[in-house]
Design an enzyme around this catalytic site. Structure first.
Site, PDB file in Angstrom:
ATOM      1  N   CYS A  10      -4.969 -25.766 -15.318  1.00 41.56           N
ATOM      2  CA  CYS A  10      -5.398 -27.153 -15.052  1.00 41.56           C
ATOM      3  C   CYS A  10      -5.319 -27.467 -13.563  1.00 41.56           C
ATOM      4  CB  CYS A  10      -4.626 -28.158 -15.901  1.00 41.56           C
ATOM      5  SG  CYS A  10      -3.205 -28.946 -15.119  1.00 41.56           S
ATOM      6  N   HIS A  15       0.814  -1.214   0.000  1.00 44.34           N
ATOM      7  CA  HIS A  15       0.000   0.000   0.000  1.00 44.34           C
ATOM      8  C   HIS A  15       0.846   1.262   0.000  1.00 44.34           C
ATOM      9  CE1 HIS A  15      -3.978  -1.845   0.597  1.00 44.34           C
ATOM     10  NE2 HIS A  15      -3.297  -2.789   1.231  1.00 44.34           N
TER      11      HIS A  15
END
Lengths: 520, 436
Positions: free
Chosen positions: A471, A85
């Site tokens: 996958c 941040h």
């Protein structure tokens, strides 16, 4: 094979020069009755605990970290959104502000030293109504007071030029270019690895059950039967920091567990936004975000649900609908069909709303509580602050002359140029064997991850991305199990997803027919 | 310096499609053929399919997966003009067909073929794609991963199993787990009819008294470290769970057999346009994609239910790729686009040369008792008892083209292929062979 042989409770010293398998997974390590002494012990191996350990490793002292999970970074850190941040969200004068603004500035050097992917992609706080525009201006002013550099307010045209896929309803944005993204797990494991390379000891599968103080040293008891003594104790146990503080006889308010669900998209939509997109915050959280991860995926979330318990990491249809409908208002082009996985984590909510640093035993015990967002950003600064507190309590040790801040580079095969690929294959043919086809992860990378401390399927996955793609391990899991078993010198039946009882396999084929039940 | 390999035809993938394409390319006159296979042996997924039932159409025999593969593998190995690169992973496919791969002893290699056949197969849909709520413990596997563990590695992933989805691999694994001494508690299918072949429902579930729950799905996974159970709920017509129908099934394993997706990452790298219905490339009757010289066949093109038809399709692609390589280019003419119409979920090829005599591969959207297949209004065939799980093959002959011209004047550039439902002559045909 008997169950007690299963690989847990081992010491990882990570002397990378000669490091192979110092964690002896093959035999039962007899912790029972064993006691070790250290100058300082950190309890909890999240991104904060490992940062503290690495800071301690810069000094001429003996330091160890105790982590109850099988690997570091698997508590609150693992499900962290990965945002570094800029510091406009929190109020001036708070620990959150002070340490996150400072911590943000430390990230470039830290991630360079530790070879952790980090990118300053910038944050954007967006507004769609006049009321929200007012809120944005408030945060702009707050950011100025907090010392956040480079912020700007963008009008509708300018913000859509930078982020054309944002909803056309969005009329104003606060852009903070110093915001960034990092891989929280990678940072925690890199800090632990580097601390260990500089002499610190990391104990995983080591759960603290009680803490005594005999007037000069802490006596730390563990579930595994080993005990530790130390002069200084740092409690960075995250969600469980309140319980540890109570073991040190501190009378404290409990941590507020706050669950967050997150949903991850296929890499192919990874460029739909480049900034981390924030709505205007709610009283309890920074809202539901659209986050480009350091690995190039898009992640949406988190929810912020306060819970009475600490171990609910379920994802729910309600959580999904809340997240998906909110983010549609930010980036309407996100399609639910492109989601490849979901997860949830529980944050250590602070009872005061700010980070809490509490001392016990004449300052020799330092308890870090309520390290909620922006705790990841603040972690390197928190570690420095902890060191100051320890010095105040009498810790006087010279700097370690041969401290090496750098972690050996990680080969990320998929990111190399063709020439570099040819070169690493020349040195080690295992880099020519692609195991995870979705993310192009090679056997060389998996073996390297295991040598750096991965012991489980998730440990390999979080370090290398093997199994993280579309996958989701469908093809590579059997191969990763094989490689782990081979490198750790155990049966595939011993391999777990993430420690504990998360075994992947139940029995040898035909064993069930013979009436054998190997894993009851 | 990277090794550069020039060849007439390069085939990416050494499974059933790649094998058949290689043999057929050689028969059609290709001077040399290269197969690139990421695994350490040829045969692809067939090698882990140790059950029988393969080859009924092609060889009139019931073969196991490896037996079927070995109807092709010796021919490939014995042909000195077919080079096989095992343990070799293709990293990049460019639009000009330049292929970058990584090989265990040569390191990076580059192939420059005159024609390329994509034969990469498919992968399984995962839990994340379905977004099943609950915890994320060990013990959730795709059916194919479980098959690999049991048949290739010799390990049982679990002892008490629930299978979500009634796809063929899931049904086969229900039988396999039962034969290995595990208990398969249920197969759960969201649709009102099974996704797998009818013969597999009979041979893998009914013969072992394994319950099949239709119109149901798994709505929650339970367990912290390892799966401890699942909640199964019935669903409405929009597949939404119906509150109050929840049923808890204790188990240690959840297998997913919820569909296969063509693996087209390389295809997309080469900017080959895909069909959103098949999720594979758009092709003409020769299985040539819209990028000249790049062909595709097998499950990378569309998911087949029978390997026999994979071989057949790959032979078409292999032959056409060889011809393309030999004449060093394409004599392309304007193609006709075939559009799936009534009751058709997809049709291949999507593009046709005018007057091409070929066979359509298509699937219907729902089970229908009797249909007529019509192209541009011209009836091609009648079929009985069709269902989405079984691919239909419909021949397009010269006389069909003549009728098309008679009815439409000069053939238009777009033709719709319909599967029109017809009244059923006898109610006996409605018999549904599946327990509800």
């Amino acid at each position: 094979m008997e169950k007690f042989l299963r690989c847990r409770g081992y010491l990882c010293t990570l002397d990378l020069g000669s490091f192979l398998h110092s964690h002896i997974p093959n035999e039962e390590v007899k912790w029972l009755g064993k006691r070790s002494h250290y100058d300082a012990i950190v309890i909890g191996g999240g991104v904060v605990g490992t940062a503290v350990l690495r800071t301690l490793a810069k000094l001429e002292l003996s330091a160890a970290l105790l982590e109850k999970e099988t690997e570091v970074g698997w508590g609150v850190t693992k499900a962290n959104s990965g945002i570094v941040h800029s510091g406009f969200h929190s109020e001036p004068g708070t620990w959150k502000t002070k340490l996150s603004v400072l911590g943000n500035q430390m990230f470039d050097q830290l991630c360079e030293d530790l070879d952790v992917p980090f990118k300053r992609n910038g944050m954007m706080l967006v507004a769609a109504t006049p009321e929200e525009e007012e809120i944005i201006k408030h945060y702009y002013n707050q950011g100025l007071i907090n010392g956040v550099e480079g912020m700007e307010i963008l009008d509708q045209k300018a913000l859509h030029q930078l982020e054309p896929n944002l909803s056309p309803q969005i009329s104003m944005a606060l852009r903070a270019p110093s915001g960034g993204i990092v891989l929280p797990f990678e940072l925690a494991s890199a800090q632990a690895e580097n601390a260990a390379a500089n002499g610190a000891h990391v104990y995983t599968d080591m759960e603290v059950t009680d803490i005594d103080y005999n007037g000069s040293v802490f006596i730390i008891h563990t579930k595994q039967g080993m005990s530790f003594t130390s002069e200084y104790l740092i409690n960075s146990a995250g969600l469980y920091a309140d319980e540890l503080a109570k073991m040190c006889n501190l009378d404290i308010e409990p941590i507020i567990p706050r669950k967050g669900e997150e949903y991850l998209f296929d890499l192919k939509v990874g460029d739909i936004v480049s900034h981390t997109i924030f709505p205007v915050p709610t009283p309890t959280s920074k809202g539901i975000l659209v986050i480009p991860t350091a690995e190039g995926n898009i992640m949406i979330g988190p929810t912020a649900l306060e819970l009475p318990y600490k171990d609910d990491v379920t994802t729910t249809p309600q959580g999904f609908e809340e997240i998906f409908s909110s983010t549609q208002e930010l980036v309407p082009g996100l399609n639910r069909r492109d989601i490849i996985t979901s997860f949830a984590g529980v944050r250590a909510g602070s009872p005061t709303g700010d980070f809490i640093f509490q001392l016990s035993h004449d300052g020799k015990g330092v308890h870090l509580r309520g390290i909620e967002s922006p705790g990841l950003t603040a972690a390197p600064a928190i570690a420095e602050h902890v060191l100051t507190l320890l010095k105040d309590a009498g810790l006087e040790k010279p700097a370690k002359k041969d401290f090496n801040p750098r972690r050996p580079r990680v080969v990320r095969f998929n990111e190399l140029s063709d020439e570099e690929k040819a070169e690493v294959i020349q040195k080690n043919p295992l880099y020519a064997h692609v195991i995870c086809r979705c993310e192009t992860v090679t056997e060389g990378e998996i073996v390297d991850a295991i040598r750096r401390g991965a012991k489980t399927i998730d440990g390999v996955k979080f370090r290398t991305r093997a199994g993280m793609g579309r996958c989701q391990g469908g093809f590579c899991t059997p191969y990763v199990v094989d490689i782990l078993a081979r490198e750790l010198g155990v049966s595939p039946l011993e391999i777990t997803k993430r420690g504990g009882d998360s075994y992947l396999l139940a029995a040898e084929a035909k064993a069930l027919l013979k009436g054998g039940t190997l894993c009851d | 310096m990277t090794k550069v390999i020039e060849t007439d035809v390069a085939i990416i993938g050494g499974g059933p499609a790649g094998l058949a394409a290689a043999v057929s390319a050689r028969k059609a006159g290709a001077e040399n053929v290269v197969i690139i296979e990421r695994h350490h042996e040829l045969g692809g997924i067939l090698q882990q399919c140790i059950h029988n039932g393969f080859g009924l159409h092609r060889f009139r025999e019931e073969l196991t997966g490896p037996e079927y593969a070995y109807r092709f593998i010796p021919e490939v190995w014995d042909d000195p003009k077919i080079d096989v690169y095992l343990n070799t992973m293709v990293l990049d496919l460019a639009k000009d067909q330049s292929i970058t791969a990584v090989h265990p002893s040569h390191g990076l290699i580059t192939l420059r073929p005159k024609a390329t056949v994509l034969a990469m197969g498919c992968r399984e849909r995962t839990r994340g794609a379905l977004n099943i709520p609950g915890t994320r413990p060990a013990g959730v596997y795709t059916a194919g991963a479980a098959q690999r563990f049991v048949n290739m590695d010799g390990f049982m992933p679990g002892k008490k199993v629930v299978i979500l989805g009634s796809g063929d691999i899931g049904l086969i694994m229900a039988r396999r787990f039962t034969l290995e001494g595990a208990e398969v508690k249920a197969v759960v299918e969201v649709m009102p009819y099974p996704a797998g072949l009818t013969r597999n429902i009979a041979q893998c579930l009914e013969d072992f008294d394994i319950p099949l729950y239709l119109r149901s799905t798994v709505t929650k996974v339970h367990g912290k470290d390892r799966v401890e159970g699942v909640t199964v709920s019935q669903v409405d017509d929009a597949w939404q769970p119906l509150p109050g129908t929840e049923m808890h099934i204790p188990c240690d394993t959840l297998l997913l057999s919820v569909g296969l997706l063509p693996e087209n990452e390389l295809t997309q790298m080469a900017d080959v346009p895909l069909d959103s219905r098949t999720q594979g490339a758009v092709v003409d009757q020769n299985r040539q994609t819209l990028i000249p010289g790049i062909f595709a066949a097998g499950n990378v093109l569309h998911v087949h239910d029978l390997v026999d038809y994979v071989s057949e399709e790959a032979e078409i692609a292999g032959r056409a790729a060889a011809e393309y390589a030999l004449r060093d280019g394409d004599t392309r003419q304007e193609k006709i686009t075939v559009i799936p119409g009534e009751n058709v979920s997809y049709v291949l090829p999507q593009r046709l040369d005018p007057d091409a005599e070929t066979e359509f591969y298509l699937r219907v959207t729902k089970p229908i008792d009797r249909i007529t297949i019509e192209l541009g209004g011209v009836r091609l065939a009648v079929r009985r008892l069709v269902r989405p799980s079984e691919m239909l093959k419909i021949r397009l002959r010269k006389d069909h083209w003549e009728k098309l011209k008679q009815e439409n004047g000069e053939t238009s550039l777009e033709l719709v292929l319909d599967a029109k439902a017809q009244p059923v002559p006898s109610p006996r045909a409605q018999r549904e062979g599946v327990r509800q």
